[in-house]
Design a protein around this motif. Structure first.
Motif, PDB file in Angstrom:
ATOM      1  N   GLY A   1       0.727  -1.139   0.021  1.00 18.20           N
ATOM      2  CA  GLY A   1      -0.072   0.091  -0.049  1.00 18.20           C
ATOM      3  C   GLY A   1       0.774   1.145  -0.002  1.00 18.20           C
TER       4      GLY A   1
ATOM      5  N   THR B   1      -2.359  -4.293   6.361  1.00 22.64           N
ATOM      6  CA  THR B   1      -3.407  -3.082   6.669  1.00 22.64           C
ATOM      7  C   THR B   1      -3.383  -2.894   8.174  1.00 22.64           C
TER       8      THR B   1
ATOM      9  N   ASN C   1      -9.775   3.945   4.101  1.00 22.37           N
ATOM     10  CA  ASN C   1      -8.717   3.384   3.552  1.00 22.37           C
ATOM     11  C   ASN C   1      -7.568   4.269   2.707  1.00 22.37           C
TER      12      ASN C   1
ATOM     13  N   HIS D   1      -4.178   4.245   3.335  1.00 20.62           N
ATOM     14  CA  HIS D   1      -2.751   3.779   3.353  1.00 20.62           C
ATOM     15  C   HIS D   1      -1.909   4.192   2.363  1.00 20.62           C
TER      16      HIS D   1
ATOM     17  N   PRO E   1      -5.059   0.280   1.214  1.00 18.98           N
ATOM     18  CA  PRO E   1      -4.690   1.093   0.401  1.00 18.98           C
ATOM     19  C   PRO E   1      -5.413   1.943  -0.492  1.00 18.98           C
TER      20      PRO E   1
END
Length: 270
Positions: free
Chosen positions: A22, A51, A212, A214, A261
């Motif tokens: 990511g 994650t 999300n 990242h 990501p």
């Protein structure tokens, strides 16, 4: 723009590896490819992460980082470079020396010192070396809120404080400073401040409601570098990079059990 494979521009990322794909080198290379820029790399460290977080970090020897930079520049050449996680004082000093010795242009420095949540990632000696040896060579410096606080010595919780910090950090020698607002609260979340010694600008984009996120910092600095290889000036390259990151956030990947990501290759997802 007509694409000519024989004259594709080249960018270099000097950063760490993210096993989850990511951020870091992986995000940078995907960002370069999106912009039709050939991506090269010098790996500084290897992380075991996903994650949910980072479980291990192993630094490469500074000599190995230098060898990678030299191999790329002496044969292929680069039109821009970006730095990400450099991890320790020895690597930072070696990279700074090679940037100067190899005459690498259009350097974008993402001063990875503190996470968006405020956790310090490198020690004080490494920060001092980053400040004195690498930042003065930067075309664009992209600190987040907490990194900007360290570099400016100011507490940053308002737009006015972001503006003051950008102007103070500029005195360290970078050609331009972008203080990122991703760690700010409320309406300031995602608002960035630009200062290049002449222009003091507030840059805003739509706020994207997603967990999300990242890799946003890595991606932004990589996108600035990519746009510099394409001939854009510092400010235009930064604005285009922000637009790219926003689009990638709008198409973030809901993978894993934590913070996924952003969608670097979003046109392929539709």
């Amino acid at each position: 723009m007509t694409f000519n494979p024989a004259s594709v521009p080249v960018a270099l990322t000097i950063a760490g590896s993210d096993s989850g794909g990511g951020a870091g080198i992986q995000a940078d290379l995907r960002t370069f490819a999106f912009h039709r820029v050939h991506g090269t790399s010098a790996l500084t460290c290897i992380t075991a992460q996903n994650t949910l977080g980072v479980t291990r970090v192993d630094a490469l020897p500074a000599e190995a980082v230098v060898a990678q930079m030299q191999a790329v520049v002496q044969d292929i050449g680069v039109q821009a470079a970006k730095t990400g996680m450099l991890l320790n004082q020895e690597i930072i000093a070696a990279v700074a020396e090679q940037i100067k010795r190899l005459n690498i242009p259009n350097l974008v420095v993402d001063p990875v010192m503190v996470s968006r949540t405020g956790a310090q990632l490198i020690d004080d000696d490494a920060i001092a070396t980053l400040r004195s040896q690498l930042i003065p060579q930067a075309a664009v410096l992209t600190p987040n809120r907490y990194e900007a606080q360290i570099l400016s010595g100011l507490e940053i919780d308002t737009l006015e404080a972001m503006q003051a910090a950008a102007q103070r950090i500029y005195q360290l020698g970078a050609k331009a400073v972008l203080v990122k607002g991703g760690g700010m609260k409320g309406d300031l979340r995602g608002v960035d401040v630009w200062f290049d010694g002449k222009q003091l600008k507030t840059l805003t984009t739509e706020q994207v409601d997603t967990q999300n996120t990242h890799g946003t910092g890595c991606t932004l600095s990589a996108a600035i570098a990519a746009n510099l290889t394409l001939g854009h000036d510092l400010f235009s390259a930064t604005c285009l990079a922000k637009d790219y990151v926003t689009s990638a956030l709008c198409n973030a990947l809901n993978i894993g059990q934590g913070q996924g990501p952003i969608g670097h290759f979003f046109p392929l997802l539709t």
